[in-house]
Every structure is written in C-alpha cells, then in structure tokens.
Motif scaffolding. Structure first.
Motif, PDB file in Angstrom:
ATOM      1  N   ALA A 263      33.323  42.474  39.259  1.00 23.28           N
ATOM      2  CA  ALA A 263      32.562  41.537  39.682  1.00 23.28           C
ATOM      3  C   ALA A 263      33.433  40.355  40.245  1.00 23.28           C
ATOM      4  O   ALA A 263      33.192  39.858  41.288  1.00 23.28           O
ATOM      5  N   GLU A 264      34.239  39.937  39.377  1.00 23.79           N
ATOM      6  CA  GLU A 264      35.303  38.725  39.741  1.00 23.79           C
ATOM      7  C   GLU A 264      36.086  39.242  40.763  1.00 23.79           C
ATOM      8  O   GLU A 264      36.240  38.334  41.879  1.00 23.79           O
ATOM      9  N   GLN A 265      36.703  40.506  41.065  1.00 24.37           N
ATOM     10  CA  GLN A 265      37.326  40.819  42.200  1.00 24.37           C
ATOM     11  C   GLN A 265      36.534  40.772  43.303  1.00 24.37           C
ATOM     12  O   GLN A 265      37.073  40.371  44.380  1.00 24.37           O
ATOM     13  N   HIS A 266      35.194  41.211  43.172  1.00 26.70           N
ATOM     14  CA  HIS A 266      34.319  41.547  44.263  1.00 26.70           C
ATOM     15  C   HIS A 266      34.177  39.931  44.943  1.00 26.70           C
ATOM     16  O   HIS A 266      34.304  39.790  46.033  1.00 26.70           O
TER      17      HIS A 266
ATOM     18  N   MET B  17      38.942  29.131  32.783  1.00 29.46           N
ATOM     19  CA  MET B  17      38.906  29.483  34.258  1.00 29.46           C
ATOM     20  C   MET B  17      40.181  30.248  34.557  1.00 29.46           C
ATOM     21  O   MET B  17      41.290  29.697  34.695  1.00 29.46           O
ATOM     22  N   GLY B  18      40.080  31.434  35.344  1.00 28.33           N
ATOM     23  CA  GLY B  18      41.290  32.181  35.670  1.00 28.33           C
ATOM     24  C   GLY B  18      41.728  31.939  37.205  1.00 28.33           C
ATOM     25  O   GLY B  18      41.031  30.912  37.913  1.00 28.33           O
ATOM     26  N   GLU B  19      42.768  32.377  37.780  1.00 29.71           N
ATOM     27  CA  GLU B  19      42.977  32.250  38.871  1.00 29.71           C
ATOM     28  C   GLU B  19      41.860  32.488  39.962  1.00 29.71           C
ATOM     29  O   GLU B  19      41.889  31.482  40.975  1.00 29.71           O
ATOM     30  N   ILE B  20      41.225  33.387  40.009  1.00 29.14           N
ATOM     31  CA  ILE B  20      40.332  34.001  40.991  1.00 29.14           C
ATOM     32  C   ILE B  20      39.204  32.725  40.819  1.00 29.14           C
ATOM     33  O   ILE B  20      38.773  32.399  41.950  1.00 29.14           O
ATOM     34  N   ALA B  21      38.877  32.193  39.607  1.00 30.89           N
ATOM     35  CA  ALA B  21      37.624  31.199  39.460  1.00 30.89           C
ATOM     36  C   ALA B  21      38.200  29.909  39.888  1.00 30.89           C
ATOM     37  O   ALA B  21      37.489  29.241  40.622  1.00 30.89           O
ATOM     38  N   ASP B  22      39.414  29.564  39.749  1.00 26.41           N
ATOM     39  CA  ASP B  22      40.151  28.319  40.550  1.00 26.41           C
ATOM     40  C   ASP B  22      40.011  28.450  41.759  1.00 26.41           C
ATOM     41  O   ASP B  22      39.862  27.342  42.481  1.00 26.41           O
ATOM     42  N   ARG B  23      40.396  29.727  42.348  1.00 33.10           N
ATOM     43  CA  ARG B  23      40.616  29.944  43.840  1.00 33.10           C
ATOM     44  C   ARG B  23      38.913  29.468  44.277  1.00 33.10           C
ATOM     45  O   ARG B  23      38.869  28.826  45.701  1.00 33.10           O
TER      46      ARG B  23
END
Length: 197
Positions: A104-107, A1-7
């Motif tokens: 998609a992650e950024q979106h 899990m990266g920063e975006i997923a954690d957030r």
C-alpha cells in the motif's frame, strides 16, 4: 516516518497550499488538462487517493464534497492516506494493481503522491500561482517516465487503454532543445509548458 511518507507529506503540503490559494471565482476556470477545470484537478487527486484506500477497504473521512469545499475535501483524503502511512500494518499490506504486486505504501508513492507535483502544476497554471515543480520531483519523474518502454508509453498515451474515460498522458508536446528540465518533463507527458488560461 519513512522516505515514502516524507515525500508524500512534502508533496501534499505543497498541493494543499495551492488549493488553499485558489480564489472562490477561479474554481470553474480551465486547466491545462483538456476538459478539466481547476476544481476537476482537485477532484482527480482525491480520486487517486481513493484508489489506494479502496484497495485497503478504507474510505476517506467524512468531508464536504469538492463542489462544496475543495480544501476540506482534499484534507480529508490526505488525512485518510496519512493514517495508512503512519501505521506499518496497513502500509505494508501487499496486493496487485494493474499487474504489479506492491505494498500500500508503494502504491501511495506511485499514484496519489506522484500525481500531486504534476497536477499541482495544472492547478497553479490554471489559477495564476507559482507553478514551479520541486526539482527533485522533476528529476524523479523524468527518470521514471523515460525508462518506460515505448510500447507501454504508447498505451499510456492512448485514451481509454486503462478503462473508459481514462487518459494517462497526452501526445508529446515538442519543446525547445534548451528547455528547462521542468518544461521537458511537461512536454513529455503531453502538457504545453506555454499554456495559459
């Protein structure tokens, strides 16, 4: 899990707690979003999840509608988005959305994830819950929104500029000079921090 997923997970946990705490008789109560009920706020968040999923050719898991069971409907949309975030292949797919190329992650980070703290406030205020927005989210939103050029912000404040019936932000609501960062943010996006049902 990266920063975006954690957030995303942190924000979704918070939003889900608010949805779960709504009492059955409160779903048709008005919200700070003009024309929207508490149920409509949840529907909007689910719709924003669907925006990203459609770009990837995916649909949410089968679930009751928001009219039938708002909590189950949100959980299904959330699960579908978390499947994307948990898999590097779809998370890294690039496409263009509203003139901006992104993964998609950024979106997910910019649309459903960013929407949840602000609309979580709407839902909480509509249903008498704690409406405190995480200070980190307040700071992130403030930095991003105040960096938007004035002409583009004017477009965001213009009903229908991004499609029929689409309203991104309302006219700025004046707040006291010594207002809290959260109240300043809410006023900037067109919410009245003093709103009550």
């Amino acid at each position: 899990m990266g920063e975006i997923a954690d957030r995303y997970r942190r924000r979704a946990d918070d939003f889900e707690r608010k949805v779960a705490a709504v009492r059955p008789g409160q779903w048709d109560d008005p919200s700070p979003c003009e024309k929207w009920t508490a149920r409509d706020v949840v529907q909007h968040i689910i719709d924003m999840h669907d925006v990203v999923l459609r770009e990837l050719g995916r649909t949410p898991r089968t679930a009751p509608s928001v009219d039938e069971d708002p909590l189950a409907a949100f959980r299904a949309a959330r699960a579908a988005v978390e499947e994307v975030l948990n898999d590097p292949a779809p998370a890294s797919v690039e496409y263009e959305s509203h003139g901006t190329r992104m993964t998609a992650e950024q979106h997910i980070d910019k649309v459903p994830s960013d929407d949840m703290p602000l609309h979580g406030w709407d839902l909480a205020r509509a249903t008498g819950q704690d409406d405190t927005i995480d200070p980190d989210d307040v700071a992130r939103h403030w930095a991003a929104l105040t960096d938007i050029p004035p002409d583009l912000m004017e477009k965001y404040r213009t009903p229908g500029a991004f499609g029929p019936g689409v309203e991104v932000f309302g006219p700025e609501v004046p707040v006291a000079q010594d207002a809290s960062p959260q109240d300043r943010l809410l006023g900037f996006i067109g919410r009245d921090p003093r709103w009550t049902a």
